[in-house]
Design a protein around this motif. Structure first.
Motif, PDB file in Angstrom:
ATOM      1  N   ASN A   1       0.834  -1.205   0.000  1.00  0.00           N
ATOM      2  CA  ASN A   1       0.000   0.000   0.000  1.00  0.00           C
ATOM      3  C   ASN A   1       0.862   1.246   0.000  1.00  0.00           C
ATOM      4  O   ASN A   1       0.570   2.220  -0.676  1.00  0.00           O
ATOM      5  CB  ASN A   1      -0.866   0.042   1.251  1.00  0.00           C
ATOM      6  N   ASP A   2       1.923   1.196   0.798  1.00  0.00           N
ATOM      7  CA  ASP A   2       2.759   2.371   0.974  1.00  0.00           C
ATOM      8  C   ASP A   2       3.422   2.776  -0.330  1.00  0.00           C
ATOM      9  O   ASP A   2       3.368   3.919  -0.755  1.00  0.00           O
ATOM     10  CB  ASP A   2       3.820   2.074   2.048  1.00  0.00           C
ATOM     11  N   THR A   3       4.041   1.793  -0.996  1.00  0.00           N
ATOM     12  CA  THR A   3       4.764   2.104  -2.223  1.00  0.00           C
ATOM     13  C   THR A   3       3.822   2.640  -3.289  1.00  0.00           C
ATOM     14  O   THR A   3       4.048   3.712  -3.849  1.00  0.00           O
ATOM     15  CB  THR A   3       5.448   0.836  -2.778  1.00  0.00           C
ATOM     16  N   ILE A   4       2.761   1.897  -3.562  1.00  0.00           N
ATOM     17  CA  ILE A   4       1.878   2.313  -4.645  1.00  0.00           C
ATOM     18  C   ILE A   4       1.139   3.599  -4.285  1.00  0.00           C
ATOM     19  O   ILE A   4       1.023   4.506  -5.097  1.00  0.00           O
ATOM     20  CB  ILE A   4       0.899   1.178  -5.008  1.00  0.00           C
ATOM     21  N   GLY A   5       0.703   3.680  -3.044  1.00  0.00           N
ATOM     22  CA  GLY A   5       0.005   4.883  -2.590  1.00  0.00           C
ATOM     23  C   GLY A   5       0.863   6.124  -2.704  1.00  0.00           C
ATOM     24  O   GLY A   5       0.407   7.183  -3.104  1.00  0.00           O
ATOM     25  N   SER A   6       2.134   5.982  -2.394  1.00  0.00           N
ATOM     26  CA  SER A   6       3.026   7.138  -2.435  1.00  0.00           C
ATOM     27  C   SER A   6       3.225   7.647  -3.848  1.00  0.00           C
ATOM     28  O   SER A   6       3.471   8.818  -4.068  1.00  0.00           O
ATOM     29  CB  SER A   6       4.386   6.778  -1.836  1.00  0.00           C
ATOM     30  N   VAL A   7       3.110   6.746  -4.807  1.00  0.00           N
ATOM     31  CA  VAL A   7       3.221   7.162  -6.201  1.00  0.00           C
ATOM     32  C   VAL A   7       1.952   7.879  -6.649  1.00  0.00           C
ATOM     33  O   VAL A   7       1.991   8.865  -7.364  1.00  0.00           O
ATOM     34  CB  VAL A   7       3.497   5.937  -7.103  1.00  0.00           C
ATOM     35  N   LEU A   8       0.812   7.372  -6.171  1.00  0.00           N
ATOM     36  CA  LEU A   8      -0.470   7.925  -6.614  1.00  0.00           C
ATOM     37  C   LEU A   8      -0.776   9.286  -5.987  1.00  0.00           C
ATOM     38  O   LEU A   8      -1.445  10.107  -6.589  1.00  0.00           O
ATOM     39  CB  LEU A   8      -1.611   6.957  -6.275  1.00  0.00           C
ATOM     40  N   THR A   9      -0.257   9.491  -4.771  1.00  0.00           N
ATOM     41  CA  THR A   9      -0.631  10.693  -4.033  1.00  0.00           C
ATOM     42  C   THR A   9      -0.365  12.020  -4.752  1.00  0.00           C
ATOM     43  O   THR A   9      -1.268  12.838  -4.845  1.00  0.00           O
ATOM     44  CB  THR A   9       0.051  10.696  -2.654  1.00  0.00           C
TER      45      THR A   9
ATOM     46  N   ALA B   1      -0.943   5.429   8.219  1.00  0.00           N
ATOM     47  CA  ALA B   1      -0.028   6.488   7.818  1.00  0.00           C
ATOM     48  C   ALA B   1       0.986   5.905   6.847  1.00  0.00           C
ATOM     49  O   ALA B   1       1.602   4.882   7.125  1.00  0.00           O
ATOM     50  CB  ALA B   1       0.678   7.065   9.037  1.00  0.00           C
ATOM     51  N   TYR B   2       1.124   6.535   5.692  1.00  0.00           N
ATOM     52  CA  TYR B   2       2.107   6.105   4.708  1.00  0.00           C
ATOM     53  C   TYR B   2       3.148   7.210   4.548  1.00  0.00           C
ATOM     54  O   TYR B   2       3.084   8.217   5.235  1.00  0.00           O
ATOM     55  CB  TYR B   2       1.421   5.784   3.376  1.00  0.00           C
ATOM     56  N   TYR B   3       4.061   6.998   3.601  1.00  0.00           N
ATOM     57  CA  TYR B   3       5.194   7.920   3.506  1.00  0.00           C
ATOM     58  C   TYR B   3       4.756   9.374   3.288  1.00  0.00           C
ATOM     59  O   TYR B   3       5.091  10.249   4.062  1.00  0.00           O
ATOM     60  CB  TYR B   3       6.152   7.462   2.406  1.00  0.00           C
ATOM     61  N   ASN B   4       3.974   9.614   2.242  1.00  0.00           N
ATOM     62  CA  ASN B   4       3.607  11.004   1.990  1.00  0.00           C
ATOM     63  C   ASN B   4       2.104  11.268   2.037  1.00  0.00           C
ATOM     64  O   ASN B   4       1.619  12.288   1.601  1.00  0.00           O
ATOM     65  CB  ASN B   4       4.190  11.470   0.652  1.00  0.00           C
TER      66      ASN B   4
ATOM     67  N   GLY C   1      -9.733  -3.601  -9.021  1.00  0.00           N
ATOM     68  CA  GLY C   1     -10.110  -3.887  -7.640  1.00  0.00           C
ATOM     69  C   GLY C   1      -8.950  -3.698  -6.687  1.00  0.00           C
ATOM     70  O   GLY C   1      -9.105  -3.160  -5.595  1.00  0.00           O
ATOM     71  N   LEU C   2      -7.772  -4.111  -7.152  1.00  0.00           N
ATOM     72  CA  LEU C   2      -6.569  -3.987  -6.326  1.00  0.00           C
ATOM     73  C   LEU C   2      -6.267  -2.520  -6.018  1.00  0.00           C
ATOM     74  O   LEU C   2      -5.894  -2.167  -4.899  1.00  0.00           O
ATOM     75  CB  LEU C   2      -5.385  -4.617  -7.067  1.00  0.00           C
ATOM     76  N   LEU C   3      -6.486  -1.687  -7.030  1.00  0.00           N
ATOM     77  CA  LEU C   3      -6.248  -0.255  -6.860  1.00  0.00           C
ATOM     78  C   LEU C   3      -7.164   0.306  -5.779  1.00  0.00           C
ATOM     79  O   LEU C   3      -6.754   1.104  -4.937  1.00  0.00           O
ATOM     80  CB  LEU C   3      -6.502   0.440  -8.202  1.00  0.00           C
ATOM     81  N   LEU C   4      -8.415  -0.141  -5.790  1.00  0.00           N
ATOM     82  CA  LEU C   4      -9.368   0.284  -4.757  1.00  0.00           C
ATOM     83  C   LEU C   4      -8.922  -0.203  -3.392  1.00  0.00           C
ATOM     84  O   LEU C   4      -8.959   0.522  -2.406  1.00  0.00           O
ATOM     85  CB  LEU C   4     -10.762  -0.280  -5.052  1.00  0.00           C
ATOM     86  N   ASP C   5      -8.511  -1.470  -3.335  1.00  0.00           N
ATOM     87  CA  ASP C   5      -8.060  -2.052  -2.071  1.00  0.00           C
ATOM     88  C   ASP C   5      -6.877  -1.294  -1.512  1.00  0.00           C
ATOM     89  O   ASP C   5      -6.806  -1.005  -0.321  1.00  0.00           O
ATOM     90  CB  ASP C   5      -7.639  -3.512  -2.284  1.00  0.00           C
ATOM     91  N   ILE C   6      -5.932  -0.980  -2.398  1.00  0.00           N
ATOM     92  CA  ILE C   6      -4.708  -0.319  -1.956  1.00  0.00           C
ATOM     93  C   ILE C   6      -4.999   1.062  -1.407  1.00  0.00           C
ATOM     94  O   ILE C   6      -4.487   1.434  -0.362  1.00  0.00           O
ATOM     95  CB  ILE C   6      -3.698  -0.240  -3.119  1.00  0.00           C
ATOM     96  N   SER C   7      -5.865   1.798  -2.087  1.00  0.00           N
ATOM     97  CA  SER C   7      -6.046   3.168  -1.638  1.00  0.00           C
ATOM     98  C   SER C   7      -6.953   3.268  -0.431  1.00  0.00           C
ATOM     99  O   SER C   7      -6.795   4.156   0.383  1.00  0.00           O
ATOM    100  CB  SER C   7      -6.548   4.044  -2.772  1.00  0.00           C
TER     101      SER C   7
END
Lengths: 287, 169
Positions: free
Chosen positions: A40-48, A166-169, B59-65
């Protein structure tokens, strides 16, 4: 694409593989929990950062109808001012609170100086839960700004949620009105303990459900409800809202309806208290 | 390869639409399920294989965010992508009724599963409330936005579909 005749047969195979993959993920997240947060952290930090940018696009679109001149500049200025007001208001409220009822409460709890001042960080909301069932939102501050899971989030001088992850950014905040939210609270006037629960059914009215814990509580409409001193997550004495309705219940009052001071319809800026209850308790026991 | 790239663009765009822009210009607190629309549209146009692959990542994208359980939405989306991919046999370009029904059906299923997994398990029993206040208006909104997304996907993948049509005859 290479072998078109095989394609229809392989649909089943692909399906089975993907189902297994998601089952493994579900099992992993149930069993391993925090250890797979890295995904979650890695991908989320890219998307943010992208969401941040797009959000300003969205706001610009939304603001287009109300204001046409120098939108971006005004909105940027507005955002800064809002965050300023937010922190100033919090300071005022903090002082007021410290001066009045908190003093007596503090003595009562022997918490003395530890709670006098909280350290806070301002953040803006960059996206909302992409669905209609939950009330989570994402803020633009994360572990790099010192945000941790379990920190209290304020808006408009009142509690508005808690850091869920809480994630990186960035961080995910569970809003007070989320159906899963439940806060241990108390009435300022009578000291009656209660739970303040978010409810999807009441979200429309912008109210929360108060569940009384004490027998024959002495509460009335207009009573101020604050977070209680027994919660593990919430710092004591943070204002949640006021009781606005006590439904007729034969004899004993068990539930009441509360209107929160935070305005969940128009959240853009929030304030995060970076002091955590568990840290303060630890510090105290260490002294 | 071009197809993969297009799918990626669809999924990412839908995700950002859903989580940022649509939450600001929302109607009565509702947000259309754009990622679901992308999944079932691709499933209908290109079949089950593509449907469940796209569904998995959407779905994975939803789960992750946001999701608290990683993989739950991925699984639901894979199921939906696979199932509605079966309707690929009935797909033809000019038809608008079938995609409309499929989007509505898929969104209803998604909402009801969400309710069952995440609300019923926490003892929220007032189903009729959720049905009339969330599910029906939400599905309605998704269908309206969804038709545009469907058409957009159909137009932008037009060159890829010709082979696809013959394939499933």
């Amino acid at each position: 694409m290479e072998n078109r005749k095989k394609k229809r047969i392989s649909a089943k195979l692909v399906f089975v593989i993907l189902m297994m993959l998601s089952t493994i993920l579900i099992l992993l997240s149930v069993i391993a929990g925090d250890r797979i947060r890295i995904i979650n952290d890695t991908i989320g930090s890219v998307l943010t950062p992208a969401q941040k940018g797009l959000n300003s696009v969205g706001r610009a679109v939304a603001g287009f109808f109300s204001d046409n001149k120098d939108k971006e500049q005004l909105m940027e200025e507005n955002r800064q001012l809002e965050s300023q007001i937010e922190s100033l208001n919090a300071v005022i409220a903090e002082n007021d609170r410290a001066m009045s009822e908190i003093d007596s409460m503090r003595q009562l709890l022997e918490m003395k100086d530890n709670f006098k001042e909280y350290n806070t960080v301002g953040a803006s909301i960059i996206s909302k839960d992409s669905g209609n069932w939950y009330d989570d939102f994402i803020i633009d501050k994360g572990t790099k700004d010192g945000i941790e899971k379990g920190m209290n989030v304020l808006s408009n001088n009142g509690l508005c949620g808690v850091i869920e992850e809480a994630y990186y950014n960035h961080s995910v905040v569970r809003s007070l009105i989320d159906d899963r939210s439940s806060v241990s609270a108390m009435s300022v006037n009578s000291g009656d303990l209660c739970f303040v629960n978010g409810s999807l059914e009441m979200r429309e009215d912008g109210t929360l459900l108060v569940e009384m814990l004490t027998e024959a509580p002495k509460i009335s409409e207009g009573d101020e409800i604050v977070t209680s001193y027994i919660s593990d997550i919430y710092l004591p004495g943070i204002k949640i809202g006021y009781i606005t309705e006590i439904p007729e219940q034969n004899g004993n009052i068990k539930t009441a309806i509360l209107t929160p001071v935070a305005d969940f319809e128009h959240l853009t800026m929030v304030l995060i208290i970076t002091d955590q209850k568990s840290d303060i308790l630890q510090k105290e026991s260490g002294d | 390869m071009k197809k993969v790239l297009l799918y990626l663009i669809f999924v990412i765009t839908a995700f950002f639409l859903q989580s940022t822009i649509f939450t600001i210009i929302d109607l009565g607190g509702l947000v259309p399920d754009c990622l679901l629309v992308v999944t079932v549209s691709i499933a209908l146009i290109f079949g089950s294989t593509d449907g469940c692959i796209v569904g998995f990542f959407a779905g994975l994208l939803l789960d992750i965010s946001f999701g608290s359980i990683l993989g739950l939405f991925a699984m639901i989306f894979v199921l939906l992508g696979y199932f509605f991919g079966k309707f690929n046999r009935m797909y033809y370009k000019q038809d608008i009724t079938l995609p409309l029904i499929i989007i509505a059906l898929a969104d209803t299923i998604l909402n009801i599963t969400t309710y069952v997994f995440l609300f019923l398990t926490r003892n929220r029993l007032n189903f009729s409330y959720y049905l009339f206040k969330l599910i029906i208006p939400g599905v309605f909104y998704t269908v309206i936005i969804g038709i545009f997304i469907y058409k957009l996907i159909q137009i932008s993948t037009a060159s890829l579909q010709k082979g696809g049509d013959k394939l499933y005859d």
